[in-house]
Motif scaffolding. Structure first.
Motif, PDB file in Angstrom:
ATOM      1  N   GLY A 129       0.744  -1.268   0.045  1.00  0.00           N
ATOM      2  CA  GLY A 129      -0.138  -0.013  -0.009  1.00  0.00           C
ATOM      3  C   GLY A 129       0.759   1.183  -0.173  1.00  0.00           C
ATOM      4  N   ASP A 130       0.233   2.361   0.016  1.00  0.00           N
ATOM      5  CA  ASP A 130       0.721   3.815   0.115  1.00  0.00           C
ATOM      6  C   ASP A 130       1.562   4.068   1.231  1.00  0.00           C
ATOM      7  OD1 ASP A 130      -0.624   4.338  -2.179  1.00  0.00           O
ATOM      8  OD2 ASP A 130      -2.099   5.411  -1.280  1.00  0.00           O
ATOM      9  N   GLN A 131       2.752   4.542   0.976  1.00  0.00           N
ATOM     10  CA  GLN A 131       3.897   4.408   2.202  1.00  0.00           C
ATOM     11  C   GLN A 131       4.274   5.939   2.469  1.00  0.00           C
ATOM     12  OE1 GLN A 131       5.205   1.764   4.154  1.00  0.00           O
ATOM     13  NE2 GLN A 131       3.110   0.993   3.376  1.00  0.00           N
ATOM     14  N   THR A 132       4.438   6.347   3.748  1.00  0.00           N
ATOM     15  CA  THR A 132       5.098   7.633   3.716  1.00  0.00           C
ATOM     16  C   THR A 132       6.513   7.395   4.038  1.00  0.00           C
ATOM     17  OG1 THR A 132       4.882   7.268   6.470  1.00  0.00           O
ATOM     18  CG2 THR A 132       3.057   8.145   5.735  1.00  0.00           C
ATOM     19  N   PRO A 133       7.246   8.619   4.092  1.00  0.00           N
ATOM     20  CA  PRO A 133       8.684   8.322   3.867  1.00  0.00           C
ATOM     21  C   PRO A 133       9.389   7.618   5.114  1.00  0.00           C
ATOM     22  CG  PRO A 133       8.350  10.517   3.240  1.00  0.00           C
ATOM     23  CD  PRO A 133       7.027   9.956   3.623  1.00  0.00           C
ATOM     24  N   ALA A 134       8.498   7.792   6.335  1.00  0.00           N
ATOM     25  CA  ALA A 134       8.985   6.907   7.556  1.00  0.00           C
ATOM     26  C   ALA A 134       8.813   5.500   7.426  1.00  0.00           C
ATOM     27  CB  ALA A 134       8.294   7.512   8.934  1.00  0.00           C
TER      28      ALA A 134
END
Length: 295
Positions: A129-134
């Protein structure tokens, strides 16, 4: 124990234990949010802070608007049940606020790892799925028993936890009941725990219901009796949620200048412990009998 005025006790606790640049965990999951503690930090101008928790209340937004926050580590920031965190959004757009965004569950795992004293916890989450940088940077590991690929969720150990609860005894044992979310995990993951309570009670009161003691005295740094210390959020058995306050905050926080004047009126100018000083006796009586209030 000698009686200390709530404002003085709160002021002293923050002055003695909160330092610029620290990472603070703010407890309360809609319920028992430590507004008095957070607003006292604003009054004292303690800045450069990192705030963390899974799902944040408008206290995050207020502290960001007041200019004391440099960074947030979070799963959600907004005005619960109403809408957006407008000061938060403006700061992100202006590039004046650093973000480390995780999922709510990942934040709870991070705090639980900190509480356990381990460097990480393995989990199946954050693999697709979509991921944040962290979250995209989270390490992947292989289970040593099955070979299954897992995410290594890193521990989070805040410098100070800010907590509000129903009651504590003179020794610092703290009782909290009702909705707690990640409050206990975040508190016990932290190096220091500062607590405001609705009341200080005899130890015998706590012994009569030991299951409600969530924070033991040996882990609590300081406690202050600050009635209404969670307003405008609610405290089970004490008072209900001030929904009008949350709606009003949404309106005033849409404009930076209006919000700054609001902070002057409700937070900075009084120098006291509670923005409830501006509420009438009728307002307070209504909140005491509202949903979640005294029964």
């Amino acid at each position: 124990m000698a009686e200390v005025p709530p404002a003085d006790a709160l002021r002293t606790m923050v002055r003695d234990h909160v330092r610029p640049g620290q990472t603070l965990f703010l407890g309360g999951f809609g319920h028992a949010v430590p507004f008095a503690l957070g607003q006292e930090i604003v009054r004292q101008g303690i800045g450069g802070l990192t705030l963390c928790r899974s799902g944040a209340d408008i206290l995050f937004d207020q502290m960001i608007a007041a200019g004391v926050v440099r960074r947030v580590i979070f799963g959600y920031v907004g005005n619960p049940g109403v809408g957006l965190g407008h000061a938060f959004r403006r700061a992100v757009a202006a590039g004046t606020l650093e973000l480390e965004e995780w999922t709510n569950f990942a934040m709870i795992l991070r705090l639980h790892a900190g509480r356990l004293g381990v460097p990480f916890l393995p989990a199946r989450i954050l693999g697709i799925g979509d991921q944040t940088p962290a979250t995209a940077a989270a390490a992947r590991i292989a289970c040593p028993y099955t070979g299954t690929e897992l995410t290594a969720i890193p521990a989070l150990v805040p410098d100070v936890a800010l907590i509000h609860a129903q009651q504590a005894d003179d020794e610092g044992n703290v009782q909290l009941w009702g909705v707690d979310g990640d409050t206990v995990e975040g508190a016990l993951a932290s190096e220091r725990i500062l607590v405001t309570v609705e009341r200080i009670v005899p130890a015998a009161t706590l012994r009569a219901a030991p299951e409600r003691t969530r924070l033991p005295a040996h882990r609590v740094t300081a406690v202050a009796e600050v009635p209404w210390g969670a307003h405008p959020s609610w405290v089970d058995g004490a008072y209900g949620r001030d929904d009008a306050h949350y709606r009003d905050y949404d309106a005033v926080s849409r404009d930076p200048a209006t919000l700054d004047r609001w902070l002057d009126d409700w937070v900075r100018s009084g120098g006291g412990a509670r923005c409830t000083d501006l509420l009438t006796d009728d307002d307070l009586a209504a909140l005491r009998t509202a949903l979640g209030g005294a029964s």
